[in-house]
Design a protein around this motif. Sequence first.
Motif, PDB file in Angstrom:
ATOM      1  N   SER A 120       0.892  -1.130  -0.093  1.00  0.00           N
ATOM      2  CA  SER A 120      -0.088   0.043   0.028  1.00  0.00           C
ATOM      3  C   SER A 120       0.815   1.116   0.187  1.00  0.00           C
ATOM      4  O   SER A 120       0.665   2.402  -0.691  1.00  0.00           O
ATOM      5  CB  SER A 120      -0.952  -0.106   1.252  1.00  0.00           C
ATOM      6  OG  SER A 120      -0.307   0.068   2.213  1.00  0.00           O
ATOM      7  N   SER A 121       2.059   1.082   0.456  1.00  0.00           N
ATOM      8  CA  SER A 121       2.943   2.267   0.510  1.00  0.00           C
ATOM      9  C   SER A 121       3.206   2.703  -0.811  1.00  0.00           C
ATOM     10  O   SER A 121       3.618   3.671  -1.104  1.00  0.00           O
ATOM     11  CB  SER A 121       4.031   2.216   1.628  1.00  0.00           C
ATOM     12  OG  SER A 121       4.858   1.126   1.240  1.00  0.00           O
ATOM     13  N   VAL A 122       3.606   1.534  -1.774  1.00  0.00           N
ATOM     14  CA  VAL A 122       3.760   1.789  -2.960  1.00  0.00           C
ATOM     15  C   VAL A 122       2.974   2.709  -3.599  1.00  0.00           C
ATOM     16  O   VAL A 122       3.090   3.676  -4.487  1.00  0.00           O
ATOM     17  CB  VAL A 122       4.206   0.610  -3.770  1.00  0.00           C
ATOM     18  CG1 VAL A 122       4.485   0.837  -5.295  1.00  0.00           C
ATOM     19  CG2 VAL A 122       5.283  -0.209  -3.281  1.00  0.00           C
ATOM     20  N   VAL A 123       1.608   2.280  -3.503  1.00  0.00           N
ATOM     21  CA  VAL A 123       0.556   2.795  -4.283  1.00  0.00           C
ATOM     22  C   VAL A 123       0.461   4.334  -3.694  1.00  0.00           C
ATOM     23  O   VAL A 123       0.183   5.381  -4.653  1.00  0.00           O
ATOM     24  CB  VAL A 123      -0.812   2.197  -3.963  1.00  0.00           C
ATOM     25  CG1 VAL A 123      -1.791   3.066  -4.722  1.00  0.00           C
ATOM     26  CG2 VAL A 123      -0.666   0.826  -4.783  1.00  0.00           C
ATOM     27  N   ALA A 148       1.054  10.086  -4.952  1.00  0.00           N
ATOM     28  CA  ALA A 148       1.440  11.314  -4.599  1.00  0.00           C
ATOM     29  C   ALA A 148       2.375  12.085  -5.738  1.00  0.00           C
ATOM     30  O   ALA A 148       2.342  13.294  -5.794  1.00  0.00           O
ATOM     31  CB  ALA A 148       2.128  11.458  -3.469  1.00  0.00           C
ATOM     32  N   TYR A 149       3.201  11.334  -6.431  1.00  0.00           N
ATOM     33  CA  TYR A 149       4.062  12.011  -7.283  1.00  0.00           C
ATOM     34  C   TYR A 149       3.569  11.782  -9.027  1.00  0.00           C
ATOM     35  O   TYR A 149       4.326  12.030  -9.621  1.00  0.00           O
ATOM     36  CB  TYR A 149       5.260  11.200  -7.249  1.00  0.00           C
ATOM     37  CG  TYR A 149       6.250  11.441  -6.002  1.00  0.00           C
ATOM     38  CD1 TYR A 149       7.035  12.349  -6.138  1.00  0.00           C
ATOM     39  CD2 TYR A 149       6.113  10.925  -4.718  1.00  0.00           C
ATOM     40  CE1 TYR A 149       7.831  12.792  -5.039  1.00  0.00           C
ATOM     41  CE2 TYR A 149       6.594  11.301  -3.571  1.00  0.00           C
ATOM     42  CZ  TYR A 149       7.696  12.259  -3.681  1.00  0.00           C
ATOM     43  OH  TYR A 149       8.283  12.607  -2.941  1.00  0.00           O
ATOM     44  N   LEU A 194       4.794   4.335 -12.397  1.00  0.00           N
ATOM     45  CA  LEU A 194       5.606   4.686 -11.425  1.00  0.00           C
ATOM     46  C   LEU A 194       5.418   3.424 -10.334  1.00  0.00           C
ATOM     47  O   LEU A 194       6.648   3.080  -9.684  1.00  0.00           O
ATOM     48  CB  LEU A 194       5.330   6.010 -10.491  1.00  0.00           C
ATOM     49  CG  LEU A 194       6.217   6.317  -9.448  1.00  0.00           C
ATOM     50  CD1 LEU A 194       7.641   6.246  -9.721  1.00  0.00           C
ATOM     51  CD2 LEU A 194       5.755   7.639  -8.909  1.00  0.00           C
ATOM     52  N   ALA A 195       4.302   2.903  -9.843  1.00  0.00           N
ATOM     53  CA  ALA A 195       4.454   1.648  -9.058  1.00  0.00           C
ATOM     54  C   ALA A 195       4.993   0.656  -9.519  1.00  0.00           C
ATOM     55  O   ALA A 195       6.088   0.094  -8.682  1.00  0.00           O
ATOM     56  CB  ALA A 195       2.784   1.376  -8.883  1.00  0.00           C
ATOM     57  N   THR A 250      12.873   6.156  -5.482  1.00  0.00           N
ATOM     58  CA  THR A 250      12.266   5.869  -6.951  1.00  0.00           C
ATOM     59  C   THR A 250      11.527   6.916  -7.294  1.00  0.00           C
ATOM     60  O   THR A 250      11.757   7.478  -8.404  1.00  0.00           O
ATOM     61  CB  THR A 250      11.735   4.496  -7.270  1.00  0.00           C
ATOM     62  OG1 THR A 250      12.761   3.600  -6.448  1.00  0.00           O
ATOM     63  CG2 THR A 250      11.559   4.208  -8.290  1.00  0.00           C
ATOM     64  N   ALA A 251      10.584   7.251  -6.584  1.00  0.00           N
ATOM     65  CA  ALA A 251       9.661   8.448  -6.990  1.00  0.00           C
ATOM     66  C   ALA A 251      10.383   9.613  -7.319  1.00  0.00           C
ATOM     67  O   ALA A 251      10.008  10.315  -8.483  1.00  0.00           O
ATOM     68  CB  ALA A 251       8.490   8.451  -5.760  1.00  0.00           C
TER      69      ALA A 251
END
Length: 174
Positions: A19-22, A27-28, A38-39, A70-71
Amino acid sequence: MVEDDRQALFLTWLDEHGSSVVKVARAYTLTGDECQDLAQEILLQAWRSAPSFAGKATAATWFYRVALHTAMNWKRKDGPRRTRQQPLLDVQVVPADGACSTEQVQQRETVEQLYRAIHQLPKADAALVLLYLDELSYREMADVLGISESNVGVKLNRAKKALSALMNGESHGP
């Protein structure tokens, strides 16, 4: 690390911290397609980086750090190219359940407004707000961002004020 062990560890992390990845990707990015791209990039980087996980930080902290770095790099590198692209089709997503309640619509609009506001924050502030929204402790935020706990408090207070101003329609200066 043996390939099977690496895969099992990665799948466990994905289950626990996916969920933190999403959240970071959302947000980016501005569009659903960008968010998905991005995910995928975050997951690829996490997969590539898994063998270097040394256990000095918790898996959650490490996973968040990979996602945020990464983001930030993706936005800097890929952003200029994406601004020149035009979608082939403008696809509208129709809710599967038909009608939504007024409360659900308002909640979705508030969440969308929040993500648009977070997107306008400087990258470091956006990262801090995401960690805060995920209810990480100041210690965990400090570990992810590589700053002191007291610095987390100061920066978070400033980011909250900037976010509040953006949510209330005020412009945000640098």
